[in-house]
Write a protein that holds these residues in place. Structure first.
Motif, mmCIF file in Angstrom:
data_model
loop_
_atom_site.group_PDB
_atom_site.id
_atom_site.type_symbol
_atom_site.label_atom_id
_atom_site.label_comp_id
_atom_site.label_asym_id
_atom_site.label_seq_id
_atom_site.Cartn_x
_atom_site.Cartn_y
_atom_site.Cartn_z
ATOM 1 N N TRP A 74 -5.115 -12.474 9.234
ATOM 2 C CA TRP A 74 -4.440 -11.167 8.174
ATOM 3 C C TRP A 74 -3.877 -11.779 7.221
ATOM 4 C CZ3 TRP A 74 -6.151 -6.717 7.070
ATOM 5 C CH2 TRP A 74 -6.916 -5.873 7.961
ATOM 6 N N LYS A 75 -2.717 -12.740 7.734
ATOM 7 C CA LYS A 75 -1.514 -13.098 6.884
ATOM 8 C C LYS A 75 -2.473 -13.920 5.524
ATOM 9 C CE LYS A 75 2.222 -12.802 9.717
ATOM 10 N NZ LYS A 75 3.516 -13.662 10.250
ATOM 11 N N ALA A 76 -3.494 -14.554 5.951
ATOM 12 C CA ALA A 76 -4.133 -15.364 5.105
ATOM 13 C C ALA A 76 -4.866 -14.736 3.935
ATOM 14 C CB ALA A 76 -4.939 -16.763 5.712
ATOM 15 N N GLY A 77 -5.053 -13.473 3.853
ATOM 16 C CA GLY A 77 -5.799 -12.541 3.361
ATOM 17 C C GLY A 77 -7.191 -12.509 3.637
ATOM 18 N N ARG A 102 -3.058 -0.367 7.963
ATOM 19 C CA ARG A 102 -2.000 0.672 7.455
ATOM 20 C C ARG A 102 -1.164 0.066 6.287
ATOM 21 N NH1 ARG A 102 0.030 3.853 13.001
ATOM 22 N NH2 ARG A 102 -1.558 5.086 12.968
ATOM 23 N N ARG A 103 -0.763 -1.138 6.470
ATOM 24 C CA ARG A 103 0.010 -1.796 5.304
ATOM 25 C C ARG A 103 -1.007 -1.959 4.046
ATOM 26 N NH1 ARG A 103 3.296 -6.903 8.140
ATOM 27 N NH2 ARG A 103 4.516 -5.523 9.208
ATOM 28 N N THR A 104 -2.255 -1.968 4.163
ATOM 29 C CA THR A 104 -2.884 -2.158 2.875
ATOM 30 C C THR A 104 -3.455 -0.571 2.375
ATOM 31 O OG1 THR A 104 -5.220 -2.187 4.258
ATOM 32 C CG2 THR A 104 -3.935 -4.187 3.863
ATOM 33 N N GLY A 105 -3.121 0.558 3.065
ATOM 34 C CA GLY A 105 -3.011 1.758 2.454
ATOM 35 C C GLY A 105 -4.202 2.518 3.260
ATOM 36 N N GLU A 106 -4.820 1.837 4.246
ATOM 37 C CA GLU A 106 -6.076 2.532 4.926
ATOM 38 C C GLU A 106 -5.153 3.271 6.050
ATOM 39 O OE1 GLU A 106 -9.016 0.120 6.459
ATOM 40 O OE2 GLU A 106 -8.340 -1.352 5.106
ATOM 41 N N ARG A 107 -6.054 4.292 6.383
ATOM 42 C CA ARG A 107 -5.741 5.170 7.504
ATOM 43 C C ARG A 107 -6.770 5.044 8.638
ATOM 44 N NH1 ARG A 107 -3.993 10.870 4.601
ATOM 45 N NH2 ARG A 107 -2.247 10.090 3.520
ATOM 46 N N PRO A 108 -6.767 4.239 9.495
ATOM 47 C CA PRO A 108 -7.655 3.742 10.494
ATOM 48 C C PRO A 108 -7.797 5.022 11.650
ATOM 49 C CG PRO A 108 -5.930 2.490 10.750
ATOM 50 C CD PRO A 108 -5.671 3.303 9.458
ATOM 51 N N ALA A 109 -8.914 5.331 12.169
ATOM 52 C CA ALA A 109 -8.947 6.530 13.061
ATOM 53 C C ALA A 109 -9.600 5.787 14.260
ATOM 54 C CB ALA A 109 -9.862 7.539 12.298
ATOM 55 N N PRO A 110 -9.512 6.553 15.730
ATOM 56 C CA PRO A 110 -10.143 6.026 16.613
ATOM 57 C C PRO A 110 -11.669 5.890 16.735
ATOM 58 C CG PRO A 110 -8.482 7.601 17.315
ATOM 59 C CD PRO A 110 -8.341 7.514 15.969
ATOM 60 N N ARG A 141 -9.887 -10.709 6.702
ATOM 61 C CA ARG A 141 -10.148 -9.523 7.506
ATOM 62 C C ARG A 141 -10.795 -9.813 8.701
ATOM 63 N NH1 ARG A 141 -9.513 -4.335 5.759
ATOM 64 N NH2 ARG A 141 -10.439 -2.646 7.333
ATOM 65 N N PRO A 142 -10.249 -10.319 9.684
ATOM 66 C CA PRO A 142 -10.784 -10.733 11.182
ATOM 67 C C PRO A 142 -11.418 -9.393 11.804
ATOM 68 C CG PRO A 142 -8.460 -10.742 11.293
ATOM 69 C CD PRO A 142 -8.724 -10.625 9.801
ATOM 70 N N THR A 143 -12.399 -9.770 12.464
ATOM 71 C CA THR A 143 -13.116 -8.967 13.274
ATOM 72 C C THR A 143 -12.405 -9.076 14.678
ATOM 73 O OG1 THR A 143 -14.967 -10.024 13.762
ATOM 74 C CG2 THR A 143 -15.106 -8.665 11.833
ATOM 75 N N ILE A 144 -12.106 -7.840 15.436
ATOM 76 C CA ILE A 144 -11.688 -8.001 16.779
ATOM 77 C C ILE A 144 -12.742 -8.481 17.745
ATOM 78 C CG2 ILE A 144 -10.970 -6.367 18.744
ATOM 79 C CD1 ILE A 144 -9.901 -4.879 16.536
ATOM 80 N N ALA A 145 -14.090 -8.174 17.337
ATOM 81 C CA ALA A 145 -15.131 -8.838 18.418
ATOM 82 C C ALA A 145 -15.161 -10.111 18.549
ATOM 83 C CB ALA A 145 -16.449 -8.058 18.026
ATOM 84 N N SER A 146 -15.030 -10.710 17.468
ATOM 85 C CA SER A 146 -15.019 -12.283 17.322
ATOM 86 C C SER A 146 -14.117 -12.981 18.141
ATOM 87 C CB SER A 146 -14.830 -12.776 15.871
ATOM 88 O OG SER A 146 -13.731 -12.521 15.385
ATOM 89 N N PRO A 181 6.999 0.904 5.581
ATOM 90 C CA PRO A 181 7.450 -0.357 5.183
ATOM 91 C C PRO A 181 7.519 -0.343 3.477
ATOM 92 C CG PRO A 181 5.740 -0.609 6.565
ATOM 93 C CD PRO A 181 5.879 0.937 6.566
ATOM 94 N N SER A 182 8.614 -0.972 3.442
ATOM 95 C CA SER A 182 8.981 -1.146 1.795
ATOM 96 C C SER A 182 9.582 -2.306 1.606
ATOM 97 C CB SER A 182 9.713 0.028 1.320
ATOM 98 O OG SER A 182 10.180 -0.055 -0.128
ATOM 99 N N PHE A 183 8.937 -3.414 0.769
ATOM 100 C CA PHE A 183 9.460 -4.452 0.570
ATOM 101 C C PHE A 183 9.601 -4.859 -0.840
ATOM 102 C CE2 PHE A 183 7.132 -4.587 4.509
ATOM 103 C CZ PHE A 183 8.391 -4.991 5.530
ATOM 104 N N ILE A 184 10.236 -4.121 -1.667
ATOM 105 C CA ILE A 184 10.342 -4.152 -3.074
ATOM 106 C C ILE A 184 11.361 -5.445 -3.461
ATOM 107 C CG2 ILE A 184 11.414 -3.321 -5.362
ATOM 108 C CD1 ILE A 184 10.430 -0.588 -3.898
ATOM 109 N N GLY A 185 10.791 -6.387 -4.149
ATOM 110 C CA GLY A 185 11.772 -7.590 -4.556
ATOM 111 C C GLY A 185 11.580 -8.569 -3.666
ATOM 112 N N PHE A 186 10.572 -8.565 -2.768
ATOM 113 C CA PHE A 186 10.158 -9.932 -2.164
ATOM 114 C C PHE A 186 8.870 -10.414 -2.583
ATOM 115 C CE2 PHE A 186 13.567 -10.163 1.201
ATOM 116 C CZ PHE A 186 14.103 -9.013 1.041
#
Length: 851
Positions: free
Chosen positions: A31-34, A67-75, A36-41, A106-111
């Protein structure tokens, strides 16, 4: 790394636990490397019982990053891929939602990135930010603890002056060690900006609690008293906070206050500041008049006293003393206006607390409390219902204040009053000259005045007589109270003598006489010893036999249904107290066992041995869970913390080791200097550890920091045992001489380190001491083969128990205080029970069991 959910389970091997953790780390790195990994793998090689735990951890990570990317995941997004794992998916969303409620968005303005990647920390979320800095909630990876990270914001605010003020705060707080001051653990640097690793306080700030609703006066007084003592601690180190306000007062979950944000703190006597000449430092509604004026006027400890008064004012009234539409208007009120009396805003408020507040808010610093400690003491007196030292502002003083603020109006008013006085004098003289009758009237009034004066003198004599009568009555009441106390002590002494006589009658075989002596004891004084003897006359103690060597220690489970024992025959045994039958024999040590203790939930045991290890056992299965290795000499004692999360062990290698009870890994090593450690125990709340050793001292260590709190010096021999009182305020310790000298029990006050009581026990060594759960009694075991009960406050001997044929090594009370167990060199464990046999807990027919 984001902290994943970790449901409790029993892994089959450490290698599987490591595999789960590595998979989660790889998933997060993707995820940090940009990507989008899949859980199943990441689940392809997970089978059996590991699958739900791996799936839940990966789900929590995936939900957080989406959620950090603005999505709203649901079950439903995950049920399509894992239709049979609905329960696991619901659990993961509940965990993620709980984390979201605790932190702000989360808000990281300036970083430079979405999350500041600080080596050694896992940043969880932002807690808050101000004009200069931002504070993050994070997990310190090395010690696996929650901390607060404070950093300077980017941009212009990251200049040299901000950095200097930031480091000045660190320097100020680092000099302070007080429970009501947020502590700094570490000063670091990230990306060229300094940061502070600080104590995490979970209850929010006082500003969050102040919603305009007035507090109860005593609740507000207690909170400010605690803060005033912390401020006095800072002043004693030459540090003035200068920005005390509700937002800089954090609260623990229990509601205890802690001072933070020393960014504007000033060292007394320092001539160099971090602000420009003429600048105003502080928050307008809480700053003292000398701060509001700016300039070079001396700003000392009195500004903090003023700010404490302003916070107390807001607690009592629901609003600060000064609050205008603009900052400049507020500053003008601070400089020139007098605050409204709190009782006008909150009718019925006690005069004493109002007097304390208004003294703090005096414009002249010399008229405030001389120091924060004096404020704290007056608040303590108010809370205790004692007279305070401060005095209300009188009408004359209020008039002088009004005249200083409005000199022109005051001068005109004075001239008017003087003219009135002169006119009155002229009229009086004129009336005397004109009217002779008025003179006669005045003479008549003089005679009446004499009569009135005589009446006043008579009333004064009557009042004086009443006062003398009241003083005499108070003296009689005090004498009566003292006599009542003496009578109680006499009754208590007589009761203890009857207990001793009943014991003697029983030992002489005169059971009927012993019953008569016990029945004559006053019902209101009957304690554990009375109920024990009453039961003992008919049933005797329960003796557990089965060990083939000396039994060094024995312990009750928290529910009292199980007893565990540790022996020199290399085994520990688990017994059923209802039947006296042996449940398990635990084998695994290669040398004699010295200690045994249950976990708070009674599911595990920990044993300590001369083979330099401690072993954690599963009680229900009788199997090993962890082998704790690391000591370089005999491990003489091991105890679970009251919350069951940690284990402390003490060794002859002069160290305490703290272990994670879930993983068996070492968390901290504390070199004590107490010599070969013989015994340790946790305080009831788990914040302290008491230790005894061969250097003839007992010690108390702070569990969270590994800091030495208190050293008790007074024993002349090895300290063999330590025990906390149920309230955690006192520690009992034992020692004795193998050459036959008197054994000694000493009681210590933890706060002061003072010896409270010493009990001599001739002859020989007192091996162990234990407080009863109600704190009223002490039990001791010794080399003379007896167990003795003592009155904890006076040190009077209550009862001697005789059943063992050799030295008695261990003694402890059951959690409900109804039973006592002792372990001895004759290879037996004896249960001394004061509960009636029909209380619903079955007993075996024979008093001796286990063979």
């Amino acid at each position: 790394m984001i902290e994943p959910a970790s449901p409790e389970f029993n892994p089959t091997s450490p290698s599987k636990v490591g595999r789960l953790e590595r998979a989660c780390d790889r998933f997060e790195e993707a995820w940090k490397a940009g990507q989008r990994p899949t859980i199943a793998s990441f689940l392809t090689d997970q089978e059996g019982q590991e699958h739900p735990f791996m799936l839940r951890d990966l789900l929590v990570l995936d939900i957080a990053y989406r959620r950090r990317t603005g999505e709203r995941p649901a079950p439903e997004d995950y049920l399509r891929h894992f239709p049979t794992d609905a329960a696991v998916i619901d659990s993961a969303f509940a965990e993620a939602s709980a984390e979201l409620k605790e932190c702000k968005a989360p808000s990281f303005i300036g970083f430079p990135g979405p999350v500041p990647a600080i080596p050694g920390y896992t940043v969880l979320c932002e807690l808050g930010r101000g004009g200069m800095g931002v504070v993050f909630k994070a997990r310190q990876q090395g010690l696996n603890r929650l901390v607060a990270l404070k950093m300077i914001l980017a941009g212009d605010l990251a200049g040299p002056e901000a950095a200097a003020r930031f480091l000045a705060e660190a320097e100020a707080v680092a000099r302070l060690q007080h429970p009501q001051v947020v502590q700094i653990y570490r000063i670091g640097d990230h990306g060229g900006r300094p940061f502070l690793e600080m104590e995490y306080v979970a209850g929010g700030s006082l500003a969050d609690r102040l919603d305009g609703t007035p507090w109860a006066a005593r609740d507000a007084a207690r909170l400010i008293e605690s803060l005033a003592r912390a401020v006095q601690h800072a002043h004693s180190f030459g540090i003035v906070h200068r920005d005390l306000k509700p937002a800089n007062i954090l609260l623990t979950i229990e509601g205890l206050p802690k001072l933070t944000d020393f960014g504007l703190a000033k060292s007394l006597g320092a001539d160099v500041g971090l602000t420009q000449t003429g600048s105003i430092i502080g928050s307008p509604s809480y700053m003292a008049p000398e701060q509001a004026e700016g300039g070079r006027r001396a700003v000392g400890p009195a500004v903090d006293v003023y700010a404490l008064g302003a916070v107390l004012y807001e607690q009592l009234t629901g609003r600060p003393p000064f609050k205008a539409a603009t900052v400049l208007q507020t500053l003008e009120q601070v400089r020139s206006a007098e605050p409204a009396a709190p009782s006008k805003l909150q009718p019925g408020l006690a005069l004493d607390i109002e007097t304390i507040v208004l003294k703090c808010l005096q414009k002249d610093p010399q008229r405030r409390y001389a120091e924060a400690e004096a404020l704290a003491e007056d608040l303590r007196r108010f809370s205790a219902g004692e007279p305070i030292l401060a005095r209300p502002v009188g009408a004359l003083e209020r008039g002088f204040k009004w005249a200083r603020r409005r000199p022109l109006i005051a001068a005109l008013s004075a001239a008017s009053v003087l003219s009135t006085v002169l006119l009155t004098v002229v009229l009086a003289i004129t009336n005397v000259i004109i009217s002779q009758e008025r003179r006669q009237i005045l003479e008549s009034l003089g005679r009446e005045r004499l009569v009135k004066e005589e009446l006043v003198q008579t009333n004064n004599r009557i009042a004086q007589q009443q006062q003398q009568t009241e003083v005499a009555l108070q003296g009689k009441i005090k004498a009566l109270e003292e006599r009542t106390d003496d009578l109680f002590r006499e009754r208590q002494s007589s009761y203890y003598q009857r207990i001793s006589l009943a014991e003697d009658e029983h030992r002489g075989g005169r059971i009927g006489r012993a019953e008569q002596v016990l029945d004559a004891c006053p019902p209101d004084l009957r304690g554990w010893e009375w109920h024990f003897l009453k039961r003992f006359l008919n049933t005797g103690p329960i003796t557990l036999r089965g060990h083939t060597g000396e039994v060094w220690d024995a312990a009750f489970s928290p529910d009292g249904r199980t007893v565990a024992s540790a022996s020199f025959d290399l085994t520990a045994k688990v017994w059923d107290t209802a039947t006296g039958r042996e449940r398990h024999t635990l084998r695994g040590h290669t040398a004699r066992l010295y200690s045994v203790a249950f976990s708070p939930d009674a599911t595990r045991l920990v044993t300590a041995s001369a083979d330099q290890t401690a072993i954690v056992w599963d009680v229900s299965r009788g199997r090993k869970v962890h082998v704790l290795k690391g000591h370089t000499n005999n491990v003489r004692c091991a105890r679970f913390s009251p919350n069951g999360r940690w284990i402390a062990t003490g060794s002859w290698d002069d160290t305490i080791r703290i272990w994670d009870a879930r993983t068996g890994e070492t968390v901290r090593v504390i070199p004590t200097g107490a010599g070969q450690i013989t015994r340790l125990t946790f305080s009831p709340d788990g914040s302290w550890i008491a230790v005894g050793g061969t250097s003839s001292v007992a010690q108390v260590w702070e569990f969270a920091t590994g800091r030495l709190i208190q050293t008790f010096r007074g024993h002349s021999e090895h300290v063999l045992s330590v025990s906390f009182s149920p309230d955690g305020r006192r520690v009992a310790s034992t020692s004795g001489s193998p050459g036959g000298g008197a054994g000694v029990v000493k009681i210590w006050d933890v706060a002061s380190g003072r010896e409270v009581l010493a009990i001599d026990h001739p002859p020989g060594i007192l091996e162990r001491v234990a407080y009863s759960p109600d704190g009223l009694r002490l039990a001791t075991s010794g080399w003379d083969g007896t167990v003795k009960l003592w009155e904890a406050e006076s040190g009077l001997e209550i009862l001697g128990l005789h059943s063992h044929s050799g030295r008695v090594w261990g003694v402890t009370f059951s959690p409900d205080g109804g039973s006592l167990i002792s372990a001895a060199a004759d290879g037996t464990v004896v249960i001394w029970d004061s509960n009636p046999p029909d209380r619903g807990k079955p007993r075996s027919a024979a008093p001796t069991v286990g063979e």
